[in-house]
Design a protein around this motif. Sequence first.
Motif, PDB file in Angstrom:
ATOM      1  N   ALA A   1       0.838  -1.197   0.000  1.00 46.03           N
ATOM      2  CA  ALA A   1       0.000   0.000   0.000  1.00 46.03           C
ATOM      3  C   ALA A   1       0.871   1.244   0.000  1.00 46.03           C
ATOM      4  N   LEU A   2       0.692   2.039  -1.029  1.00 44.34           N
ATOM      5  CA  LEU A   2       1.355   3.341  -1.078  1.00 44.34           C
ATOM      6  C   LEU A   2       0.396   4.347  -0.455  1.00 44.34           C
ATOM      7  N   THR A   3       0.839   5.018   0.603  1.00 47.75           N
ATOM      8  CA  THR A   3      -0.084   5.905   1.315  1.00 47.75           C
ATOM      9  C   THR A   3       0.353   7.361   1.191  1.00 47.75           C
ATOM     10  N   LEU A   4      -0.630   8.241   1.293  1.00 45.87           N
ATOM     11  CA  LEU A   4      -0.383   9.669   1.192  1.00 45.87           C
ATOM     12  C   LEU A   4      -1.234  10.338   2.274  1.00 45.87           C
TER      13      LEU A   4
ATOM     14  N   ASN B   1       5.016   9.902 -10.974  1.00 53.15           N
ATOM     15  CA  ASN B   1       6.110   8.978 -11.262  1.00 53.15           C
ATOM     16  C   ASN B   1       5.881   7.565 -10.718  1.00 53.15           C
ATOM     17  N   VAL B   2       4.602   7.158 -10.699  1.00 58.25           N
ATOM     18  CA  VAL B   2       4.284   5.761 -10.396  1.00 58.25           C
ATOM     19  C   VAL B   2       3.560   5.204 -11.612  1.00 58.25           C
TER      20      VAL B   2
ATOM     21  N   GLN C   1       6.567  -3.906  -7.553  1.00 59.81           N
ATOM     22  CA  GLN C   1       6.725  -2.660  -8.332  1.00 59.81           C
ATOM     23  C   GLN C   1       7.764  -1.743  -7.687  1.00 59.81           C
ATOM     24  N   ALA C   2       8.703  -1.274  -8.516  1.00 53.60           N
ATOM     25  CA  ALA C   2       9.739  -0.362  -8.020  1.00 53.60           C
ATOM     26  C   ALA C   2       9.136   1.025  -7.835  1.00 53.60           C
TER      27      ALA C   2
ATOM     28  N   GLY D   1       8.614  -4.498   3.291  1.00 53.10           N
ATOM     29  CA  GLY D   1       8.895  -5.882   2.919  1.00 53.10           C
ATOM     30  C   GLY D   1       7.807  -6.491   2.046  1.00 53.10           C
ATOM     31  N   PRO D   2       8.121  -7.527   1.304  1.00 51.98           N
ATOM     32  CA  PRO D   2       7.159  -8.139   0.399  1.00 51.98           C
ATOM     33  C   PRO D   2       6.057  -8.881   1.144  1.00 51.98           C
TER      34      PRO D   2
END
Lengths: 172, 153
Positions: free
Chosen positions: B40-43, B66-67, B105-106, B152-153
């Motif tokens: 989870a990418l959080t903002l 840039n994602v 995903q990088a 971590g994955p």
Amino acid sequence: MIRLLLSLLFGGVTALLLAFLQSTTPSYAILSRTFSVKVAKVLRTKTIAFAPYGKSIERQTEGVWLIVSVELQSNYDTMTIQAAAIEGASGRLYRQSHRADGAPRLMPSKDLQPGLPTTGIFIFELPEGETSDMTLVLSRQPSPQLDSEIRVKLDGASVETRDRVEIGANGV
Amino acid sequence: MAQVKPGKPVDAGQWMVTLNSSGIATETPDGRRVPDGKKALTLDLTLENMTAESSNLYRDALKLENVANPPVPQFYLVRDSDLLWDLQPMMPEKVKVVWQLPATQALPKALSVVIVGTTYKPKDNLYAAPGWFNPSDVARISLPLSVSQGAGP
């Protein structure tokens, strides 16, 4: 002559009949073509609590919670109230808060059947400053159009303030 | 387009947007675990509704630059640790936005977020009704992405 007397008599009987019908109609505050509403109670609070599915939830606010308890009646057919909002002192429109979804007796979850007065509550969240002058706006359609909207001015003096309101199955 | 520092409010027409920080998490704000194989990418941001009525039209106000292929994000109200619905006018709230991305995903070192603003028209061209139109990029904000938060994955 007889004809004149008859028409006078007919007029008198009609007036009496209408007066009788009016006296037996419940004294609803506001009527529209399709539904009518009577505001029973207005509560202001900082915290509301309710227990959907048995788990207790507490919701706080930076402003105030406004709980409006109403009695509604449909005139012709089964309907629901699709939109409810408070117009605050600044004229801004505060729609029903989804943060209180799951609270018992919420009006939007109920069908109104013609001839059966139904009681329930609406819950709004708004800044404190907006509460000095409030109008309840109810509508049969999601966005009010023409005749299906009712506006009720809420009397500031009759608003009751509590620290915390527990919303149970028996109302507030 | 203005380059704005994190923590500075940006006027985006309908919304006053303040981006605070971003991170990577293994749980969504409502306490659920992110599914296996995802992260989870959080903002973190503060949103204030500047319009005249309750609104949930905040989804188009943010763009990740840039994602690659970001999915539709989920918005959470921090106060309730629950999903965000409407925001009431003049009541700013802390909000967390979550994008669920493949764990492999990088991600860049700094997230570049664009805030999209709209302009008020008292009368639109079709109905002569008031509304918010012409979305345009208002500001770009670069947020360092702290990978230390359980990436971590």
